[in-house]
Write a protein that holds these residues in place. Structure first.
Motif, PDB file in Angstrom:
ATOM      1  N   LEU A 122       0.770  -1.173  -0.095  1.00 32.43           N
ATOM      2  CA  LEU A 122       0.119   0.011  -0.022  1.00 32.43           C
ATOM      3  C   LEU A 122       0.801   1.518  -0.037  1.00 32.43           C
ATOM      4  CD1 LEU A 122      -3.037   0.851   0.094  1.00 32.43           C
ATOM      5  CD2 LEU A 122      -2.750   0.796   2.407  1.00 32.43           C
ATOM      6  N   ARG A 123       1.852   1.268   0.764  1.00 34.71           N
ATOM      7  CA  ARG A 123       2.594   2.443   0.989  1.00 34.71           C
ATOM      8  C   ARG A 123       3.467   2.786  -0.053  1.00 34.71           C
ATOM      9  NH1 ARG A 123       5.300   0.043   5.313  1.00 34.71           N
ATOM     10  NH2 ARG A 123       7.195   1.676   4.999  1.00 34.71           N
ATOM     11  N   VAL A 124       4.103   1.682  -0.614  1.00 29.18           N
ATOM     12  CA  VAL A 124       4.985   1.592  -1.867  1.00 29.18           C
ATOM     13  C   VAL A 124       4.044   1.976  -3.078  1.00 29.18           C
ATOM     14  CG1 VAL A 124       6.418   0.364  -3.656  1.00 29.18           C
ATOM     15  CG2 VAL A 124       6.360  -0.070  -1.071  1.00 29.18           C
ATOM     16  N   ASN A 125       2.844   1.457  -3.294  1.00 27.92           N
ATOM     17  CA  ASN A 125       1.903   1.856  -4.194  1.00 27.92           C
ATOM     18  C   ASN A 125       1.646   3.373  -4.224  1.00 27.92           C
ATOM     19  OD1 ASN A 125      -0.330   1.827  -6.216  1.00 27.92           O
ATOM     20  ND2 ASN A 125      -1.535   1.818  -4.329  1.00 27.92           N
ATOM     21  N   LEU A 126       1.544   3.806  -3.293  1.00 32.59           N
ATOM     22  CA  LEU A 126       1.077   5.595  -2.968  1.00 32.59           C
ATOM     23  C   LEU A 126       2.410   6.130  -3.350  1.00 32.59           C
ATOM     24  CD1 LEU A 126      -0.763   7.537  -2.016  1.00 32.59           C
ATOM     25  CD2 LEU A 126       0.277   7.347   0.283  1.00 32.59           C
ATOM     26  N   SER A 127       3.422   5.731  -3.031  1.00 33.54           N
ATOM     27  CA  SER A 127       4.743   6.260  -3.486  1.00 33.54           C
ATOM     28  C   SER A 127       4.993   6.291  -4.846  1.00 33.54           C
ATOM     29  CB  SER A 127       5.946   5.762  -2.626  1.00 33.54           C
ATOM     30  OG  SER A 127       7.141   6.435  -2.956  1.00 33.54           O
ATOM     31  N   VAL A 128       4.740   5.090  -5.376  1.00 31.95           N
ATOM     32  CA  VAL A 128       4.862   5.056  -6.847  1.00 31.95           C
ATOM     33  C   VAL A 128       3.961   5.703  -7.776  1.00 31.95           C
ATOM     34  CG1 VAL A 128       4.870   3.274  -8.818  1.00 31.95           C
ATOM     35  CG2 VAL A 128       6.057   2.877  -6.803  1.00 31.95           C
ATOM     36  N   SER A 129       2.710   5.951  -7.326  1.00 29.32           N
ATOM     37  CA  SER A 129       1.616   6.704  -7.917  1.00 29.32           C
ATOM     38  C   SER A 129       2.175   8.331  -8.206  1.00 29.32           C
ATOM     39  CB  SER A 129       0.361   6.740  -7.193  1.00 29.32           C
ATOM     40  OG  SER A 129       0.135   5.313  -7.245  1.00 29.32           O
ATOM     41  N   PHE A 130       2.559   8.741  -6.902  1.00 23.64           N
ATOM     42  CA  PHE A 130       3.163  10.144  -6.815  1.00 23.64           C
ATOM     43  C   PHE A 130       4.367  10.308  -7.681  1.00 23.64           C
ATOM     44  CE2 PHE A 130       1.356  10.553  -2.522  1.00 23.64           C
ATOM     45  CZ  PHE A 130       0.329  11.443  -2.801  1.00 23.64           C
ATOM     46  N   PHE A 131       5.295   8.964  -7.691  1.00 22.48           N
ATOM     47  CA  PHE A 131       6.758   9.090  -8.663  1.00 22.48           C
ATOM     48  C   PHE A 131       5.998   9.256 -10.122  1.00 22.48           C
ATOM     49  CE2 PHE A 131       9.121   6.347 -11.381  1.00 22.48           C
ATOM     50  CZ  PHE A 131      10.317   7.225 -11.209  1.00 22.48           C
ATOM     51  N   ILE A 132       4.925   8.455 -10.579  1.00 25.54           N
ATOM     52  CA  ILE A 132       4.451   8.504 -11.805  1.00 25.54           C
ATOM     53  C   ILE A 132       4.000   9.832 -12.353  1.00 25.54           C
ATOM     54  CG2 ILE A 132       2.758   7.594 -13.607  1.00 25.54           C
ATOM     55  CD1 ILE A 132       4.686   5.750 -13.039  1.00 25.54           C
ATOM     56  N   LEU A 133       3.371  10.617 -11.272  1.00 28.31           N
ATOM     57  CA  LEU A 133       2.930  11.896 -11.632  1.00 28.31           C
ATOM     58  C   LEU A 133       3.944  12.966 -11.624  1.00 28.31           C
ATOM     59  CD1 LEU A 133      -0.439  12.191  -9.212  1.00 28.31           C
ATOM     60  CD2 LEU A 133      -0.326  11.876 -12.016  1.00 28.31           C
ATOM     61  N   SER A 134       4.927  12.760 -10.745  1.00 28.39           N
ATOM     62  CA  SER A 134       6.167  13.556 -10.733  1.00 28.39           C
ATOM     63  C   SER A 134       6.736  13.479 -12.272  1.00 28.39           C
ATOM     64  CB  SER A 134       6.928  13.291  -9.635  1.00 28.39           C
ATOM     65  OG  SER A 134       7.719  12.147  -9.790  1.00 28.39           O
ATOM     66  N   ILE A 135       7.266  12.249 -12.618  1.00 22.88           N
ATOM     67  CA  ILE A 135       7.961  12.137 -13.778  1.00 22.88           C
ATOM     68  C   ILE A 135       7.161  12.713 -14.800  1.00 22.88           C
ATOM     69  CG2 ILE A 135       9.260  10.414 -13.006  1.00 22.88           C
ATOM     70  CD1 ILE A 135       7.703   8.435 -14.796  1.00 22.88           C
ATOM     71  N   TYR A 136       5.823  12.629 -15.045  1.00 24.71           N
ATOM     72  CA  TYR A 136       4.983  13.106 -15.916  1.00 24.71           C
ATOM     73  C   TYR A 136       5.040  14.761 -16.044  1.00 24.71           C
ATOM     74  CZ  TYR A 136       0.899  14.935 -17.990  1.00 24.71           C
ATOM     75  OH  TYR A 136       0.004  15.729 -18.950  1.00 24.71           O
ATOM     76  N   PHE A 137       4.998  15.365 -14.992  1.00 25.94           N
ATOM     77  CA  PHE A 137       5.027  16.680 -14.976  1.00 25.94           C
ATOM     78  C   PHE A 137       6.755  17.265 -15.334  1.00 25.94           C
ATOM     79  CE2 PHE A 137       1.248  16.492 -12.384  1.00 25.94           C
ATOM     80  CZ  PHE A 137       0.476  17.229 -13.132  1.00 25.94           C
TER      81      PHE A 137
END
Length: 331
Positions: A122-137
């Motif tokens: 759960l925590r890693v998944n949340l972190s990866v989701s933020f990571f995907i958004l950050s590299i997108y921007f």
């Protein structure tokens, strides 16, 4: 036609997000032994325990504190909200990069069992989701949202530091020659392995010793999965110089994470925290390719290959190696 197609995709995506999140939160969640810790932490937070005592990162802790103590949500509803956000974040990035391949992404995402990875880690998944958004921007040259999501990602799980190291390295080497990129790959693999051994020898972090004690769960780096994915990387690398810079960054990030994860396979917890984001990035790369003129056969060979792999994964998950009833995935 574009408006109609996008509207259909948006509606379908919303339904997918809600239904898959609900199924996972209220049904699959019970199969994961790791959720006993998460549920216990959720209840303990109501009593005001500090996040350092709980050994959880601040962003996750304060999300738990808000939903448990302020909103007073049940734990399953909390997981439901986290899943809706995490799946939506990935869909948003994929839709923005290439909306025509959104259904392909959903097919691969579902079949490769990422919905299970999302709830077990759960925590890693949340972190990866933020990571995907950050590299997108970041790739859109929008630096403020990049920094915001970077901080949220690291604050959700510290393992994302390695993700950002690999991403920044990939970004800076995206226009280098293939020989340079493969040389760097070899250096990353052996350097990661040696650093882990050095850290264990010097006992830099006691947690590393605990991670290595789980060695009986260490993955086989010569397994069918690994060999097949390695072959796909080779196929996709054959037209690396024909795609745009942003796609090169995605491929390199996925590839280097894959190599580093395998070099650290003697510490299964570290391996599992990074191998799944690596394969997720590979899927995002494949569905983000728009113009494959000049390498169409090789590209569709890669699409068919990852599709076959995803079908094998869902069969393996449900029948051959049912991870829902095991501790194969470690948070």
């Amino acid at each position: 036609m574009r408006i109609k197609l996008t509207n259909i995709l948006i509606v379908f995506s919303i339904l997918f997000v809600i239904l898959s999140s609900a199924l996972s939160s209220f049904y699959l969640i019970g199969f994961s032994p790791d959720f006993l810790d998460y549920a216990s932490h959720y209840e303990n937070t109501r009593q005001g325990l500090d996040f350092i005592d709980q050994r959880f990162e601040p962003v996750y802790y304060y999300l738990v504190a808000f939903f448990s103590s302020v909103v007073h949500l049940d734990f399953n509803f909390f997981v439901f909200i986290i899943l809706i956000f995490s799946i939506s974040a990935k869909l948003y990035a994929v839709y923005s990069w290439n909306y025509r391949k959104l259904l392909l992404f959903l097919f691969l995402y579902l079949n490769t069992s990422y919905i299970i990875y999302d709830i077990v880690s759960l925590r890693v998944n949340l972190s990866v989701s933020f990571f995907i958004l950050s590299i997108y921007f970041s790739l859109r040259k929008k630096h403020t949202p990049f920094l915001i999501f970077l901080l949220l990602s690291i604050g959700s799980h510290y393992s994302s530091l390695l993700l950002y190291f690999v991403f920044l390295l990939s970004f800076n080497f995206r226009n280098k020659s293939k020989f340079t990129l493969m040389t760097l790959a070899v250096l990353l693999y052996f350097t990661s392995y040696l650093l882990l051994e050095l850290a264990l020898t010097l006992n830099i972090n006691p947690l590393l010793s605990i991670y290595v004690t789980e060695a009986e769960k260490a993955p086989d780096i010569f397994s069918f999965n690994n060999l097949f994915i390695s072959f796909l990387f080779i196929v996709l690398f054959s037209f690396f110089d024909k795609v745009n810079e942003n796609l090169r960054v995605l491929w390199l990030t996925s590839f280097y994470l894959f190599l580093i994860s395998n070099s650290l396979s003697s510490a299964p917890i570290i391996y599992f925290r990074h191998i799944d984001p690596s394969l997720l990035m590979l899927i995002i790369y494949i569905v983000s390719v728009k113009n494959c003129y000049g390498f169409r056969v090789r590209y569709y060979f890669g699409v068919i290959g990852i599709s076959i792999f995803s079908i094998y994964k869902v069969i393996s998950t449900l029948y051959l190696n049912p991870i829902l009833n095991s501790s194969s995935y470690i948070v």
